[in-house]
Design an enzyme around this catalytic site. Structure first.
Site, PDB file in Angstrom:
ATOM      1  N   LEU A  70       0.658  -1.353  -0.033  1.00  0.00           N
ATOM      2  CA  LEU A  70       0.069  -0.077  -0.081  1.00  0.00           C
ATOM      3  C   LEU A  70       0.769   1.377   0.115  1.00  0.00           C
ATOM      4  O   LEU A  70       0.185   2.336  -0.213  1.00  0.00           O
ATOM      5  CB  LEU A  70      -1.096  -0.170   1.187  1.00  0.00           C
ATOM      6  CG  LEU A  70      -1.973  -1.020   1.113  1.00  0.00           C
ATOM      7  CD1 LEU A  70      -3.116  -0.925   2.117  1.00  0.00           C
ATOM      8  CD2 LEU A  70      -2.902  -1.085  -0.209  1.00  0.00           C
ATOM      9  N   ASN A 287       8.487  -9.317  -9.767  1.00  0.00           N
ATOM     10  CA  ASN A 287       9.166 -10.430  -8.824  1.00  0.00           C
ATOM     11  C   ASN A 287       8.353 -11.235  -8.060  1.00  0.00           C
ATOM     12  O   ASN A 287       7.491 -10.990  -7.251  1.00  0.00           O
ATOM     13  CB  ASN A 287      10.092  -9.599  -7.925  1.00  0.00           C
ATOM     14  CG  ASN A 287      11.563  -9.407  -8.505  1.00  0.00           C
ATOM     15  OD1 ASN A 287      11.803  -9.720  -9.661  1.00  0.00           O
ATOM     16  ND2 ASN A 287      12.401  -8.665  -7.805  1.00  0.00           N
ATOM     17  N   ASP A 314      -0.301  -9.568  -4.463  1.00  0.00           N
ATOM     18  CA  ASP A 314       1.068  -9.122  -4.667  1.00  0.00           C
ATOM     19  C   ASP A 314       0.911  -7.621  -5.340  1.00  0.00           C
ATOM     20  O   ASP A 314       1.815  -7.125  -5.925  1.00  0.00           O
ATOM     21  CB  ASP A 314       2.070  -9.812  -5.376  1.00  0.00           C
ATOM     22  CG  ASP A 314       3.584  -9.105  -5.089  1.00  0.00           C
ATOM     23  OD1 ASP A 314       3.694  -8.100  -4.446  1.00  0.00           O
ATOM     24  OD2 ASP A 314       4.431 -10.033  -5.574  1.00  0.00           O
ATOM     25  N   HIS A 318       3.384   1.300  -8.800  1.00  0.00           N
ATOM     26  CA  HIS A 318       4.500   2.014  -8.901  1.00  0.00           C
ATOM     27  C   HIS A 318       4.171   3.130  -9.713  1.00  0.00           C
ATOM     28  O   HIS A 318       3.058   3.180 -10.728  1.00  0.00           O
ATOM     29  CB  HIS A 318       5.371   1.206  -9.777  1.00  0.00           C
ATOM     30  CG  HIS A 318       6.075   0.095  -9.061  1.00  0.00           C
ATOM     31  ND1 HIS A 318       6.827   0.258  -8.028  1.00  0.00           N
ATOM     32  CD2 HIS A 318       6.062  -1.321  -8.973  1.00  0.00           C
ATOM     33  CE1 HIS A 318       7.471  -0.743  -7.404  1.00  0.00           C
ATOM     34  NE2 HIS A 318       6.876  -1.824  -7.931  1.00  0.00           N
TER      35      HIS A 318
HETATM   36  O1  DOR Z   1       7.088  -7.579  -8.147  1.00  0.00           O
HETATM   37  C1  DOR Z   1       7.264  -7.206  -6.869  1.00  0.00           C
HETATM   38  N1  DOR Z   1       6.937  -5.902  -6.574  1.00  0.00           N
HETATM   39  N2  DOR Z   1       7.541  -8.036  -6.143  1.00  0.00           N
HETATM   40  C2  DOR Z   1       7.930  -8.034  -4.732  1.00  0.00           C
HETATM   41  O2  DOR Z   1       8.252  -8.830  -4.135  1.00  0.00           O
HETATM   42  C3  DOR Z   1       7.916  -6.581  -4.145  1.00  0.00           C
HETATM   43  C4  DOR Z   1       6.821  -5.908  -4.987  1.00  0.00           C
HETATM   44  C5  DOR Z   1       6.969  -4.259  -4.716  1.00  0.00           C
HETATM   45  O3  DOR Z   1       7.095  -3.838  -3.458  1.00  0.00           O
HETATM   46  O4  DOR Z   1       6.919  -3.443  -5.827  1.00  0.00           O
HETATM   47 ZN    ZN Z   2       7.619 -10.690  -2.878  1.00  0.00          ZN
END
Ligand code: DOR
Ligand code: ZN
Length: 448
Positions: A70, A287, A314, A318
């Site tokens: 968040l 990831n 997940d 961004h």
């Molecule tokens: O793709 C990902 N984004 N994998 C993660 O483990 C962390 C996450 C992030 O915080 O953006």
């Molecule tokens: Zn992760």
């Protein structure tokens, strides 16, 4: 845990199919609980009751997301507890677990209590803070797990997600402490020496595109190691975002040995594979990375069989400048809260791998059990907390990133038409989302 400033609403849900089964039924909600089901429900409804016509819709327990980012505190330009709560409510969630990789990191009770309190103030979904396993997510020293577990935010889950707790001795100690504290350790399984510079799944696609590869063994070696550490510590371990066929096999093996291990899969790993990388669009960078079609098939089968316990988003907002750039420089992660149910419908329900009762299991009941929430993931029955979601299985909708409730818009499903949609979310008997709009609580006492 109930919020005393919420108004006591009564809601009558008419003609819903409970778990998508049987005949349409009425359900009355009163004072935060399921008050009546069936013919009695409409009879007992008071005059001021809000009536929801749920004909053709499926009633399920509210969804629980064990893996949400968040971004508050620190990156409120991409998501806040407010905007993320709205996204969660619109996605059918009544509880989410907010990961610790904020800035400052949630490695102290100051941060974890803030996350819990702010979530309660917003009032759209229970935002449970996840505490960091190690100070600053640096992997060197254990964070004060006991203090965070005892705080008002009552941390139930600890994770360095975004980073792997790769020091085996530190992971062992964390698992040992977790048992006595009654909390869960959730591991982002990534052996960091095997992923230096990696930006995509190691395989023919990455090789052809000239992208540095993240081998399956980086994930699987940590899953195997942590299963053995959990066995020796007599502790439980939870595997975040399983992404390979080998991880499914390892979890199955470990469980067969009597090891207490659980695992989640993301909606994107159930749908997308590394063929998406052809365009070099970093919206597909995540990831662990999108793997191959054979991994996608194994993850779907593992979820259908119950080897993989649950779906977790997940959800990783961004900023545009962190995504619309060279693939190698972009941040990993994608939005997930508002699209999760549709992707599960598309990948699991439509192909016949799960029925709607199965969706309740993987999106609500198992996640609540894994983390020990006793007011979520409950059966739809009289006297139970009214944390519920209505789904229109026949709806179709087209995803448009900027129209989502998140501050960021990095969805990999842009312009895709998806099946099934959440129409209504109900938290403790109060409607939090309805037909695409969120309803913030009316407060009687001037807030908390
Ligand atoms: O793709 C990902 N984004 N994998 C993660 O483990 C962390 C996450 C992030 O915080 O953006
Ligand atoms: Zn992760």
């Amino acid at each position: 845990m109930s919020n005393s400033t919420e108004t006591g609403e009564t809601v009558l849900i008419k003609n819903a199919l409970l778990y998508g089964e049987g005949e349409p039924t009425d359900v009355l909600l009163d004072d935060g609980l399921v008050a009546a089901i069936g013919a009695d429900a409409a009879k007992s409804a008071a005059a001021e009751t809000e009536v929801i016509d749920a004909a053709g819709q499926i009633l399920l327990p509210g969804f629980v997301d064990l893996h949400t980012h968040l971004r508050e505190p620190g990156r409120e330009d991409t998501e806040t507890i407010d905007s993320g709560s709205a996204a969660a409510a619109l996605g059918g969630y009544t509880a989410v677990f907010a990961m610790a990789n904020t800035s400052p990191v949630a490695d102290s009770v100051v941060v974890t209590d803030h996350v819990w309190r702010r979530g309660q103030e917003v009032g759209l979904v229970d935002v449970h803070p996840v505490g960091a396993v190690t100070v600053g997510l640096a992997g060197k020293q254990l964070a004060e797990m006991a203090t965070m577990a005892a705080g008002s935010g009552r941390v139930r889950m600890f994770s360095d997600d975004g980073h792997c707790v790769y020091d085996p001795l530190l992971m062992r100690r964390a698992l040992e402490y977790s048992s006595s504290l009654g909390v869960l350790i959730a591991q982002h399984a990534e052996e960091p020496r095997l992923t230096v510079g990696a930006v995509a799944h190691e395989g023919p696609t990455a090789a052809r595109l000239g992208l540095a590869g993240w081998p399956r063994a980086a994930e699987e070696s940590i899953v195997a190691r942590d299963a053995l550490l959990a066995r020796d510590a007599g502790a439980r371990v939870h595997i975040c975002h399983a992404s390979t066929a080998g991880t499914v096999e390892l979890v199955k093996w470990a469980r067969g040995q009597g090891i207490s291990i659980t695992a989640e899969v993301t909606p994107h790993h159930l749908l997308l594979d590394d063929s998406r990388l052809e365009t070099y669009d970093a919206v597909n960078k995540v990831n662990p990375p999108l793997r191959e079609a054979s991994d996608v098939a194994a993850l779907r089968a593992g979820l259908a069989e119950g080897v993989i316990d649950c779906v977790a988003t997940d959800h990783a907002p961004h900023a545009e400048q962190d995504k619309c750039c060279e693939f190698a420089a972009a941040r990993p992660g994608m939005l997930g809260l508002e699209t999760a149910l549709s992707i599960v419908a598309m990948t699991m329900v439509r192909p016949g791998l799960l029925d709607w009762r199965g969706v309740a299991r993987v999106m609500s009941e198992r996640p609540a059990e894994i983390v020990g929430l006793d007011d979520q993931g409950r059966p739809i029955a009289v006297g139970e907390p009214a944390n519920l979601v209505l789904v229109d299985p026949d709806a179709e909708w087209t995803v448009h990133g900027p129209a989502l409730a998140s501050v960021a818009s990095n969805t990999p499903y842009e312009s895709m038409t998806l099946p099934a949609r959440v129409t209504t979310t109900i938290l403790r008997g109060r409607v939090t989302a309805r037909n695409g709009d969120v309803r913030t609580p009316v407060r009687s006492g001037g807030g908390q």
